[in-house]
Enzyme design. Structure first.
Site, mmCIF file in Angstrom:
data_model
loop_
_atom_site.group_PDB
_atom_site.id
_atom_site.type_symbol
_atom_site.label_atom_id
_atom_site.label_comp_id
_atom_site.label_asym_id
_atom_site.label_seq_id
_atom_site.Cartn_x
_atom_site.Cartn_y
_atom_site.Cartn_z
ATOM 1 N N ARG A 133 10.092 81.620 32.037
ATOM 2 C CA ARG A 133 11.198 82.584 32.028
ATOM 3 C C ARG A 133 10.858 83.748 31.097
ATOM 4 O O ARG A 133 10.335 83.545 30.006
ATOM 5 C CB ARG A 133 12.475 81.896 31.525
ATOM 6 C CG ARG A 133 13.327 81.351 32.641
ATOM 7 C CD ARG A 133 14.463 80.541 32.098
ATOM 8 N NE ARG A 133 15.389 81.288 31.237
ATOM 9 C CZ ARG A 133 16.584 80.837 30.892
ATOM 10 N NH1 ARG A 133 17.004 79.669 31.338
ATOM 11 N NH2 ARG A 133 17.364 81.545 30.108
ATOM 12 N N ARG A 144 18.796 85.369 21.496
ATOM 13 C CA ARG A 144 19.767 84.596 22.285
ATOM 14 C C ARG A 144 20.546 83.633 21.386
ATOM 15 O O ARG A 144 21.739 83.409 21.582
ATOM 16 C CB ARG A 144 19.048 83.841 23.407
ATOM 17 C CG ARG A 144 18.575 84.791 24.524
ATOM 18 C CD ARG A 144 17.506 84.178 25.392
ATOM 19 N NE ARG A 144 17.962 83.020 26.107
ATOM 20 C CZ ARG A 144 17.161 82.008 26.492
ATOM 21 N NH1 ARG A 144 15.875 82.035 26.202
ATOM 22 N NH2 ARG A 144 17.666 80.999 27.136
#
Ligand code: AMP
Length: 190
Positions: A133, A144
């Site tokens: 990813r 994040r």
């Protein structure tokens, strides 16, 4: 049965969402998966959100809500949902609550998967090798986690206040976490 799964990246939302949806024939709706599919297919939505995903930032509320609502409506007509990765802020939860109340789609339980920072980073870096990813790099992971702490974690108090919250220790193995979730939602199982 309608269940929300909230937790930081790497806490196992995707894995546990899949297990729950299989067990109770619920639709597993994963916000991040829907967004990645749009990016992959290079749709107008996909093009507009790609940079947010690559940076680990939240996409605008209208975008994610419009993308999810049809799937949620269909799920509710077919026995319920496991929603993983939405809402990710109190603002999203408030908008979703208004929409869900009108549609008879409010959650019955909210599961918060809580895990230590070391365990989260270890899992995400392990997954990065397999899935590739674009947001599983060390700098973006850090962002994040910070977005989770600042924007998403306040949902824990929001749902506790509404009497829906179940905190699960997600540092454990997949099976142990799954058992604890089942115990937490036992009252909803017919
Ligand atoms: P996930 O697969 O759940 O880790 O989500 C991957 C990325 O999709 C996140 O870092 C955000 O950029 C975006 N995303 C997922 N869910 C939401 C949401 N509810 N609101 C805004 N952005 C989201």
């Amino acid at each position: 049965m309608n269940v929300l799964l909230i937790g930081p990246p790497g806490s196992g939302k995707g894995t546990q969402g899949e297990l729950l949806s299989n067990r109770f024939q619920l639709a597993h709706i994963a916000a991040g998966d829907l967004l990645r599919a749009e990016v992959e297919a290079e749709t107008p939505i996909g093009k507009s959100v790609k940079e947010y995903l690559d940076r680990g930032e939240l996409v605008p509320d209208e975008v994610i809500i419009e993308l999810l609502m049809p799937a949620v409506g269909t799920a509710v007509d077919n026995g319920g949902y496991v929603l993983d990765g939405f809402p990710r802020s109190v603002g999203q939860a408030q908008v979703a609550r208004g929409l869900a109340e009108r549609a008879g789609a409010t959650p019955d339980a909210v599961i918060y998967l809580e895990a230590s920072r070391d365990e989260l980073v270890r899992r995400i870096l392990g997954r990065a090798k397999v899935e590739g990813r674009s947001d599983d790099t060390e700098a973006v992971i850090h962002n994040r986690l910070q977005v989770f702490d600042e924007a998403t974690h306040p949902l824990v108090d929001y749902y506790r206040g509404r009497g829906l919250l179940h905190v699960i220790d997600a540092n454990q193995s997949e099976n142990v976490v799954a058992d604890r979730i089942l115990a937490a939602i036992a009252h909803l199982i017919p």
